[in-house]
Design an enzyme around this catalytic site. Structure first.
Site, PDB file in Angstrom:
ATOM      1  N   THR A  28       0.842  -1.202   0.000  1.00 43.55           N
ATOM      2  CA  THR A  28       0.000   0.000   0.000  1.00 43.55           C
ATOM      3  C   THR A  28       0.875   1.250   0.000  1.00 43.55           C
ATOM      4  OG1 THR A  28      -1.948   0.990   1.080  1.00 43.55           O
ATOM      5  CG2 THR A  28      -0.253   0.119   2.542  1.00 43.55           C
ATOM      6  N   ASN A  29       0.298   2.417   0.264  1.00 50.84           N
ATOM      7  CA  ASN A  29       1.073   3.657   0.370  1.00 50.84           C
ATOM      8  C   ASN A  29       0.493   4.493   1.515  1.00 50.84           C
ATOM      9  OD1 ASN A  29      -1.007   5.601  -0.747  1.00 50.84           O
ATOM     10  ND2 ASN A  29      -0.828   4.176  -2.467  1.00 50.84           N
ATOM     11  N   HIS A  30       1.038   5.689   1.727  1.00 49.25           N
ATOM     12  CA  HIS A  30       0.696   6.460   2.931  1.00 49.25           C
ATOM     13  C   HIS A  30      -0.560   7.314   2.823  1.00 49.25           C
ATOM     14  CE1 HIS A  30       4.114   5.321   5.244  1.00 49.25           C
ATOM     15  NE2 HIS A  30       4.982   5.768   4.354  1.00 49.25           N
ATOM     16  N   SER A  31      -1.271   7.255   1.713  1.00 46.73           N
ATOM     17  CA  SER A  31      -2.452   8.119   1.583  1.00 46.73           C
ATOM     18  C   SER A  31      -3.494   7.773   2.657  1.00 46.73           C
ATOM     19  CB  SER A  31      -3.076   7.935   0.205  1.00 46.73           C
ATOM     20  OG  SER A  31      -4.329   8.556   0.172  1.00 46.73           O
TER      21      SER A  31
END
Ligand code: CTP
Length: 418
Positions: A219-222
């Site tokens: 995933t990513n930090h959004s």
């Protein structure tokens, strides 16, 4: 300026009718939060409400004298006439009755005018919002339901009570929702005839999650906050909103239709199927979409190797580009009329954003430098540059994500107008 200010409520005059239910304690929080949001809150308490809480409590949280007596109402307080019940109704942007007892609903349905709250409702021309709260079988009783039908047929906005445990210990439908829900509904009622009434917005938010096995994902930090704020800003102006979100921990803005997805391919499906089925006017792709996913997702949890020195390699496969797919679809079906994308960058912000705007066929791009700790992913605040097709650049200095949501929606509204 208070951190808790809400543009849709700031400067608004709200008459808060409080009637005799144990849920009065929640109305105190509501009055406080409305005041902090920037609204002028005039509380009218019925005699029964005063059996539960004193006017002093509401006076303390709103900073204004509380109205209790039809024959001896406080004078002045900025009302347009000296007759309190007329002045209160005329000045108000909305009257909200929370909690509204079965008796109050019956009296309003009959058009009674023998106490300050009922006579104010009768003389007012602004929207009326009722939030019923009652114990046992009172809410489901045909008499209450008939009264609610009458009120709704006259344009009243009903906030459905929640199901759960009553003060009596029984369970059922009749609980007053919590403050954020009540405020969300009030915002919808105030925005009902807003400039985006009749328009449908499709908004995506949050970080994609790409499964590696049943327990792990990429995933990513959004956080999804910016996308949810855009959804709220569209709702405040009366739009219908479908929010395709991956932000599991964020509340749904009241009134939005929520669609939960996880992966880029699910997001693609959700977005394209809705464009085809419901022809939205605008698409805002605030989602942070992974360009790659693990090439295969294992059915079982992947176990580590017995060899302590062995590393591990994950093969990645390319994800579909949703905006590129929308670009092609739009050429075919002519919808959405306006497409907004984001560019999250750590370098070459303007150059990368301008090239994405062009390549992906957007009308507007929100360029976000995500290298600063106070902007972009996870932060409560943001700092962005808006670029449009005409080459116009608008810099928005550090501000709340809510404010940026409003600015983006203003721009989309102008594009839809044009
Ligand atoms: N986007 C998309 N589909 C993807 C990736 C991104 O629709 N597979 C959308 C995002 O929602 C965003 C815009 O495209 O609105 C730009 O996203 P970004 O990740 O910055 O762009 P990429 O095209 O992936 O470019 P980069 O090479 O910088 O990752």
């Amino acid at each position: 300026m208070s951190q808790n200010r809400i543009t849709a409520l700031d400067g608004k005059r709200i008459v808060l009718g409080v009637t005799g239910s144990i849920a009065v304690y929640k109305a105190v929080d509501l009055a406080s939060k409305l005041t902090q949001a920037g609204a002028t809150v005039d509380v009218i308490m019925t005699d029964a409400a005063r059996e539960f809480v004193t006017p002093l409590t509401f006076q303390a949280v709103t900073g204004r004298a509380v109205y209790t007596d039809m024959w001896a109402a406080p004078a002045g307080q900025g009302l347009p006439t000296h007759i309190a019940h007329v002045g209160l109704g005329e000045a108000a942007d909305a009257i909200m009755i929370a909690p509204a007892t079965a008796d109050t609903l019956a009296r309003l349905a009959q058009g009674r005018s023998d106490d300050l709250l009922s006579v104010t409702c009768l003389s007012a021309r602004c929207p009326l919002v009722v939030a019923p709260a009652m114990d046992g079988g009172m809410y489901e009783h045909p008499a209450t339901q008939a009264n609610l039908e009458v009120l709704q047929s006259r344009g009243a906005y009903l906030i459905e009570p929640e199901t759960g445990r009553f003060a009596s210990g029984l369970t059922g439908r009749g609980r007053l929702p919590e403050t954020p829900q009540l405020i969300g509904h009030l915002r919808l009622a105030l925005g009902r005839d807003g400039e985006l009434a009749g328009k449908h917005f499709l908004i995506s938010a949050g970080a994609t999650r790409e499964a590696l096995d049943p327990v792990r994902y990429v995933t990513n930090h959004s956080s999804g906050r910016q996308g949810h704020s855009i959804a709220q800003a569209a709702l405040d102006r009366g739009a219908r909103v479908t929010l395709v979100t991956m932000a599991r921990d964020l509340a749904t803005p009241v009134g939005a239709e929520r669609v939960d997805v996880a992966s880029a391919r699910e997001l693609l499906d959700a977005v394209t199927s809705r464009i085809t089925a419901s022809s939205p006017d605008a698409l805002v792709m605030a989602a942070a979409v992974a360009d790659y996913r693990p090439a295969t997702a294992a059915d079982q949890k992947i176990k580590k190797s017995d060899d302590p020195d062995a590393g591990m390699t994950i093969d990645l496969a390319r994800n579909p580009d949703i905006l590129m797919t929308v670009k092609a679809l739009r050429e075919e079906v002519g919808r959405p009329r306006v497409v907004v994308g984001f560019a999250a960058e750590t370098n070459d912000l303007i150059k990368s954003a301008a090239s994405k705007l062009e390549r992906k066929g957007m009308d507007l791009i929100v360029a976000n430098d995500v290298s600063a700790p106070d902007a972009g992913f996870r932060a409560e605040t943001n700092r962005v540059i808006l670029l449009d097709r005409e080459g116009q650049q608008t810099e928005i200095d550090l501000t709340s994500k809510a404010r940026i949501g409003e600015i983006v929606i203003d721009r989309v509204a102008a594009l839809l107008d044009g």
